[in-house]
Design a protein around this motif. Sequence first.
Motif, mmCIF file in Angstrom:
data_model
loop_
_atom_site.group_PDB
_atom_site.id
_atom_site.type_symbol
_atom_site.label_atom_id
_atom_site.label_comp_id
_atom_site.label_asym_id
_atom_site.label_seq_id
_atom_site.Cartn_x
_atom_site.Cartn_y
_atom_site.Cartn_z
ATOM 1 N N SER A 21 0.703 -1.176 -0.044
ATOM 2 C CA SER A 21 0.117 0.014 0.105
ATOM 3 C C SER A 21 0.744 1.061 -0.160
ATOM 4 O O SER A 21 0.354 2.366 -0.352
ATOM 5 N N SER A 22 1.946 1.371 0.286
ATOM 6 C CA SER A 22 2.817 2.143 0.324
ATOM 7 C C SER A 22 3.700 2.591 -0.883
ATOM 8 O O SER A 22 4.448 3.652 -0.814
ATOM 9 N N THR A 26 0.119 8.860 -3.290
ATOM 10 C CA THR A 26 -0.985 9.018 -2.712
ATOM 11 C C THR A 26 -1.291 10.450 -2.617
ATOM 12 O O THR A 26 -2.344 10.991 -2.206
ATOM 13 N N ASN A 27 -0.621 11.400 -3.313
ATOM 14 C CA ASN A 27 -1.115 12.574 -3.307
ATOM 15 C C ASN A 27 -0.396 13.150 -4.644
ATOM 16 O O ASN A 27 0.300 12.524 -5.508
ATOM 17 N N GLN A 30 3.642 13.614 -4.887
ATOM 18 C CA GLN A 30 4.245 12.265 -5.170
ATOM 19 C C GLN A 30 4.158 11.741 -6.676
ATOM 20 O O GLN A 30 4.914 11.501 -7.482
ATOM 21 N N CYS A 31 3.025 12.139 -7.240
ATOM 22 C CA CYS A 31 2.834 11.762 -8.623
ATOM 23 C C CYS A 31 3.385 12.609 -9.514
ATOM 24 O O CYS A 31 4.046 11.864 -10.444
ATOM 25 N N GLY A 51 -1.707 5.144 -8.785
ATOM 26 C CA GLY A 51 -2.012 5.675 -7.380
ATOM 27 C C GLY A 51 -3.277 6.730 -7.402
ATOM 28 O O GLY A 51 -3.852 6.905 -8.406
ATOM 29 N N LYS A 52 -3.220 7.405 -6.353
ATOM 30 C CA LYS A 52 -4.354 8.500 -6.130
ATOM 31 C C LYS A 52 -3.562 9.566 -5.996
ATOM 32 O O LYS A 52 -2.817 9.676 -5.229
ATOM 33 N N CYS A 53 -4.300 10.625 -6.605
ATOM 34 C CA CYS A 53 -3.988 12.229 -6.240
ATOM 35 C C CYS A 53 -4.682 12.463 -5.024
ATOM 36 O O CYS A 53 -4.441 13.382 -4.015
ATOM 37 N N SER A 54 -6.043 12.163 -5.189
ATOM 38 C CA SER A 54 -7.101 12.620 -4.421
ATOM 39 C C SER A 54 -8.283 11.827 -4.403
ATOM 40 O O SER A 54 -8.252 10.787 -4.936
ATOM 41 N N CYS A 59 -3.376 9.137 -10.164
ATOM 42 C CA CYS A 59 -2.357 9.233 -10.924
ATOM 43 C C CYS A 59 -1.752 8.533 -11.899
ATOM 44 O O CYS A 59 -2.137 7.377 -11.831
#
Length: 62
Positions: A21-22, A26-27, A30-31, A51-54, A59
């Motif tokens: 998961s890490s 996650t924001n 980072q993307c 991944g996810k930005c929000s 991402c």
Amino acid sequence: MKILFLLFPLILLLVQGAAGSSLAPTNKEQCEKEQGYCGFLKCSGPFLVVGKCSRFFFCCKP
């Protein structure tokens, strides 16, 4: 004693899920640091979700 056979696979699944998961962004910062961009609900063209930005932004990277 039978409960141990059920508990052991459950612990392995939890540890496996926590390990991966890490790795994904996650924001937004980072993307973009990983040469990606934040797309609304989906990624266009040859880009894949990594991944996810929000909440609604994902991402995307080639």
